[in-house]
Design a protein around this motif. Structure first.
Motif, PDB file in Angstrom:
ATOM      1  N   TRP A   1      44.248 -16.518  45.526  1.00  0.00           N
ATOM      2  CA  TRP A   1      42.785 -16.586  45.580  1.00  0.00           C
ATOM      3  C   TRP A   1      42.157 -15.250  45.191  1.00  0.00           C
ATOM      4  CZ3 TRP A   1      40.060 -13.248  48.564  1.00  0.00           C
ATOM      5  CH2 TRP A   1      40.699 -12.656  49.650  1.00  0.00           C
TER       6      TRP A   1
ATOM      7  N   ASP B   1      42.221 -14.864  41.355  1.00  0.00           N
ATOM      8  CA  ASP B   1      41.121 -15.633  40.763  1.00  0.00           C
ATOM      9  C   ASP B   1      39.779 -14.954  40.978  1.00  0.00           C
ATOM     10  OD1 ASP B   1      42.913 -17.531  39.840  1.00  0.00           O
ATOM     11  OD2 ASP B   1      42.598 -18.892  41.541  1.00  0.00           O
ATOM     12  N   GLU B   2      39.597 -14.382  42.152  1.00  0.00           N
ATOM     13  CA  GLU B   2      38.346 -13.679  42.465  1.00  0.00           C
ATOM     14  C   GLU B   2      38.152 -12.469  41.543  1.00  0.00           C
ATOM     15  OE1 GLU B   2      36.721 -12.968  46.733  1.00  0.00           O
ATOM     16  OE2 GLU B   2      37.944 -11.199  46.226  1.00  0.00           O
TER      17      GLU B   2
ATOM     18  N   GLU C   1      39.143 -11.717  30.757  1.00  0.00           N
ATOM     19  CA  GLU C   1      39.937 -12.394  31.789  1.00  0.00           C
ATOM     20  C   GLU C   1      41.423 -12.326  31.469  1.00  0.00           C
ATOM     21  OE1 GLU C   1      40.592 -16.646  34.085  1.00  0.00           O
ATOM     22  OE2 GLU C   1      38.859 -16.449  32.750  1.00  0.00           O
TER      23      GLU C   1
ATOM     24  N   ARG D   1      44.061 -10.510  33.866  1.00  0.00           N
ATOM     25  CA  ARG D   1      45.172 -11.260  34.461  1.00  0.00           C
ATOM     26  C   ARG D   1      46.517 -10.617  34.105  1.00  0.00           C
ATOM     27  NH1 ARG D   1      44.165 -15.906  37.186  1.00  0.00           N
ATOM     28  NH2 ARG D   1      42.052 -16.746  37.003  1.00  0.00           N
TER      29      ARG D   1
END
Length: 100
Positions: free
Chosen positions: A52, A55-56, A76, A80
């Motif tokens: 989580w 993703d945040e 992104e 990542r």
């Protein structure tokens, strides 16, 4: 969003990239320190990956990129990839501390 320069040659582009890298590396080192602190506080290698939170942080990177006029998908993907490497580093630090 600030005005971005136009370069006349690849030499200028390369010099600009090198200058940006000079600014980025201290920030990356500071981020690595935060990761080392997270490893110290968490302790357990199994807690290195917090989906989580990944993703945040990725969503926040998208927001920041959009504000800067950067492609949010590219930001992104870069974040990542960076997070994956930092998570692996955090896990290694925890394993080393545990004597594994």
């Amino acid at each position: 969003m600030s005005e971005r320069p136009t370069y006349a040659s690849m030499g200028e582009v390369r010099a600009a990239i090198d200058a940006l890298d000079e600014q980025l590396m201290p920030l990356m080192a500071a981020r690595a320190h935060c990761i080392a602190e997270a490893a110290r506080i968490k302790g357990d290698p199994e807690t290195a990956l917090v989906p989580w939170r990944v993703d945040e942080v990725a969503a926040h990177a998208r927001e920041l990129a959009t504000r800067q006029g950067m492609d949010a998908d590219l930001a992104e993907k870069l974040w990542r990839a960076m997070m994956a490497e930092f998570i692996a580093h955090e896990r290694r630090l925890m394993e080393q501390a545990a004597g594994n």
